[in-house]
Each structure stands twice: as C-alpha cells, then as structure tokens.
Design a protein around this motif. Structure first.
Motif, PDB file in Angstrom:
ATOM      1  N   GLY A 277      -1.336  -7.060  -9.482  1.00  0.00           N
ATOM      2  CA  GLY A 277      -1.596  -5.677  -9.838  1.00  0.00           C
ATOM      3  C   GLY A 277      -0.455  -4.731  -9.560  1.00  0.00           C
ATOM      4  O   GLY A 277      -0.348  -3.697 -10.216  1.00  0.00           O
ATOM      5  N   VAL A 278       0.417  -5.060  -8.594  1.00  0.00           N
ATOM      6  CA  VAL A 278       1.486  -4.126  -8.232  1.00  0.00           C
ATOM      7  C   VAL A 278       2.862  -4.566  -8.708  1.00  0.00           C
ATOM      8  O   VAL A 278       3.807  -3.767  -8.692  1.00  0.00           O
ATOM      9  CB  VAL A 278       1.528  -3.892  -6.699  1.00  0.00           C
TER      10      VAL A 278
ATOM     11  N   ILE B  68      -5.639  -5.534 -15.457  1.00  0.00           N
ATOM     12  CA  ILE B  68      -6.894  -5.637 -14.712  1.00  0.00           C
ATOM     13  C   ILE B  68      -6.616  -5.494 -13.220  1.00  0.00           C
ATOM     14  O   ILE B  68      -7.330  -4.796 -12.488  1.00  0.00           O
ATOM     15  CB  ILE B  68      -7.598  -6.979 -15.007  1.00  0.00           C
ATOM     16  N   GLY B  69      -5.547  -6.155 -12.761  1.00  0.00           N
ATOM     17  CA  GLY B  69      -5.173  -6.082 -11.359  1.00  0.00           C
ATOM     18  C   GLY B  69      -4.831  -4.668 -10.930  1.00  0.00           C
ATOM     19  O   GLY B  69      -5.198  -4.237  -9.824  1.00  0.00           O
ATOM     20  N   VAL B  70      -4.138  -3.927 -11.786  1.00  0.00           N
ATOM     21  CA  VAL B  70      -3.807  -2.530 -11.477  1.00  0.00           C
ATOM     22  C   VAL B  70      -5.080  -1.738 -11.222  1.00  0.00           C
ATOM     23  O   VAL B  70      -5.210  -1.018 -10.224  1.00  0.00           O
ATOM     24  CB  VAL B  70      -2.991  -1.890 -12.621  1.00  0.00           C
TER      25      VAL B  70
ATOM     26  N   SER C 160      -8.663   0.952   2.182  1.00  0.00           N
ATOM     27  CA  SER C 160      -7.688   0.763   3.249  1.00  0.00           C
ATOM     28  C   SER C 160      -6.328   0.454   2.633  1.00  0.00           C
ATOM     29  O   SER C 160      -6.216   0.065   1.468  1.00  0.00           O
ATOM     30  CB  SER C 160      -8.113  -0.373   4.185  1.00  0.00           C
ATOM     31  N   ARG C 161      -5.281   0.621   3.430  1.00  0.00           N
ATOM     32  CA  ARG C 161      -3.930   0.426   2.918  1.00  0.00           C
ATOM     33  C   ARG C 161      -3.505  -1.027   3.051  1.00  0.00           C
ATOM     34  O   ARG C 161      -3.687  -1.654   4.096  1.00  0.00           O
ATOM     35  CB  ARG C 161      -2.929   1.309   3.674  1.00  0.00           C
ATOM     36  N   VAL C 162      -2.923  -1.543   1.985  1.00  0.00           N
ATOM     37  CA  VAL C 162      -2.318  -2.868   1.989  1.00  0.00           C
ATOM     38  C   VAL C 162      -0.868  -2.693   1.548  1.00  0.00           C
ATOM     39  O   VAL C 162      -0.596  -2.074   0.511  1.00  0.00           O
ATOM     40  CB  VAL C 162      -3.051  -3.842   1.041  1.00  0.00           C
ATOM     41  N   ASP C 163       0.064  -3.207   2.343  1.00  0.00           N
ATOM     42  CA  ASP C 163       1.485  -3.075   2.020  1.00  0.00           C
ATOM     43  C   ASP C 163       1.979  -4.310   1.284  1.00  0.00           C
ATOM     44  O   ASP C 163       1.666  -5.452   1.668  1.00  0.00           O
ATOM     45  CB  ASP C 163       2.308  -2.899   3.298  1.00  0.00           C
ATOM     46  N   VAL C 164       2.756  -4.082   0.225  1.00  0.00           N
ATOM     47  CA  VAL C 164       3.397  -5.165  -0.516  1.00  0.00           C
ATOM     48  C   VAL C 164       4.887  -4.859  -0.571  1.00  0.00           C
ATOM     49  O   VAL C 164       5.295  -3.843  -1.134  1.00  0.00           O
ATOM     50  CB  VAL C 164       2.828  -5.308  -1.940  1.00  0.00           C
TER      51      VAL C 164
ATOM     52  N   ARG D 267       0.531   0.139  -0.882  1.00  0.00           N
ATOM     53  CA  ARG D 267       1.816   0.804  -0.717  1.00  0.00           C
ATOM     54  C   ARG D 267       2.875  -0.217  -1.089  1.00  0.00           C
ATOM     55  O   ARG D 267       3.028  -1.241  -0.421  1.00  0.00           O
ATOM     56  CB  ARG D 267       2.020   1.296   0.714  1.00  0.00           C
ATOM     57  N   VAL D 268       3.593   0.046  -2.148  1.00  0.00           N
ATOM     58  CA  VAL D 268       4.530  -0.924  -2.710  1.00  0.00           C
ATOM     59  C   VAL D 268       5.953  -0.491  -2.400  1.00  0.00           C
ATOM     60  O   VAL D 268       6.365   0.628  -2.722  1.00  0.00           O
ATOM     61  CB  VAL D 268       4.332  -1.061  -4.234  1.00  0.00           C
ATOM     62  N   LEU D 269       6.704  -1.384  -1.787  1.00  0.00           N
ATOM     63  CA  LEU D 269       8.088  -1.119  -1.425  1.00  0.00           C
ATOM     64  C   LEU D 269       9.002  -2.145  -2.083  1.00  0.00           C
ATOM     65  O   LEU D 269       8.741  -3.351  -2.028  1.00  0.00           O
ATOM     66  CB  LEU D 269       8.270  -1.173   0.095  1.00  0.00           C
TER      67      LEU D 269
END
Length: 233
Positions: free
Chosen positions: A75-76, A33-35, A184-188, A45-47
């Motif tokens: 989700g990520v 669901i989170g995805v 918008s971009r959210v970085d994780v 943006r997942v790093l």
C-alpha cells in the motif's frame, strides 16, 4: 516468501511457455486496494520511498514480524509489487484474489519451479518483486536469511532495496487482537538500493552464499538505521 530450498543456476528460463508472468495490472489494483486499507485502518509513516528506482527491476527485501507487513508495503510502495507468498495463505476466496492482484504462490517445501520462473519473469519485465528474506514470520530482525533472495538478485540482475516495517507488533488492537490498534502508527522505512553480486556475474553456490552474507550485513545495518530514525526498538 522465498523458496525453502535454494534454486539452482539451472532454474527454468523466464520465457518458459507453460508459465504466465504475474499481472502488472493486477499488482497495480492490489496497490490501490492496499492504499485504501492501510491508510484507512492505520497511520503509515513512510520514509525514503524516493529511494525505490522508478523504473527497471528491483527487489524489496522486507522484514517480517506481522501478517500486515506485506499488505502495508504493497500500500505504501511507490510501485506495484509482486510478493512471494507461501501457498498456505492461498485458501478459499483468497486464492483467486491474491493471484488476481499479481502475487506469487510459493510451495516452501520444495524448490518451486513455477514460482521461481514467475519471480524471474517479474524481474525480466522490469517489475518489483517483494521478498521476505527470513522465509517466515518471526522477530523481523533479518537474523536468519534464506538463499532465495541472493539467487533472485544475482540471476535477475536486480538491485535490492531494504525495507523495515516497524510498529506492527508493539501493541494489540482492542477490537481485533491479532492486528495493531486501529489508527495506530506503523513506520515503513525504505533504504538505499544495493547490488548483491560481486560484479563477476557468477551464479555458483559459493557466489550465492557470499552474496547472502553481504545482503545480511546490508539489511541488518538498514534495520538499525530505521530504528534510530523512528525511535523504535
């Protein structure tokens, strides 16, 4: 959320028959669901997600500055996650929903024995436990940690993976002011796993206090590195 009071070394056994471990299948449903929601509404943006161990118990220590931080990590993250969440969030239909997706309800006003046992059960079953070590939403800079994180890491024998969520509070959305702008971009940024204990296996109050100091240094260093990598301050 980590419990408001430090659990003692005599906390209940993870095999206590009166407490049911949170559902791993439910957490996987929550992850899916989170995805859909996180990637549908924003542009994560997942790093460094590859740094999360693929098997075995692990704790995700997440900074917390916005309400979407937990769902974003759910989700990520590469594995389904059981977050410790304050009981105040379990209202109306959210109560059965959050419980159904394997999240853990915590009463922050006391050493919540049921929540402690459920969290330890997650780790004993080789699962992923998500904790906001600051205990509540704030600046998200790991400046003030509660002792719950060190307790679960030492007692559960689980490495800690620091997680920095950046960009969720930079701007307000036009349609929904309480959320970041849509798309918008959210970085994780996931950091390297580390052990909180000193290798002796001690669970005394002094050992937990020392572990908390080590954890705070590691989390602070990760946050600074994440800011450099993403260009966010």
């Amino acid at each position: 959320m980590s419990p408001a009071r430090t659990p003692s070394a005599a906390a209940p056994s993870v095999t206590a028959p009166s407490v049911t471990a949170p559902s791993l299948l439910g957490a996987e449903v929550g992850r899916r669901i989170g995805v859909g929601l996180m990637y549908g509404l924003w542009k994560p943006r997942v790093l460094g997600a590859w740094r999360v161990p693929t098997t075995g118990p692990v704790i995700l220590a997440v900074n917390h500055s916005h309400n979407i931080d937990g769902p974003m990590v759910m989700g990520v993250a590469p594995r389904p996650t059981h977050f410790l969440i304050k009981k105040e969030a379990f209202i109306g239909p959210l109560d059965p929903f959050l419980l159904g997706i394997g999240q853990v309800k915590v009463d922050r006003s006391t050493a919540d024995r049921t929540a402690i046992t459920q969290a330890l059960a997650v780790l004993a079953n080789g699962g992923v436990l998500g904790i906001f070590p600051e205990g509540t939403r704030g600046e998200g800079d790991f400046a003030s940690l509660r002792a719950g994180l060190s307790y679960f890491a030492v007692r559960g024998g689980a490495p800690i993976v620091p997680v920095a969520v950046l960009g969720s509070t930079e701007r307000r959305g036009r349609l929904i002011r309480g959320l970041p702008p849509l798309r918008s971009r959210v970085d994780v940024v996931f950091g390297d796993p580390f052990e909180a204990g000193d290798g002796t296996g001690r669970r005394t109050r002094k050992a937990l206090d020392e572990a908390t100091v080590r954890i705070q240094k590691q989390l602070g260093a990760h946050l600074e590195n994440a800011r450099r990598l993403t260009g966010r301050r």
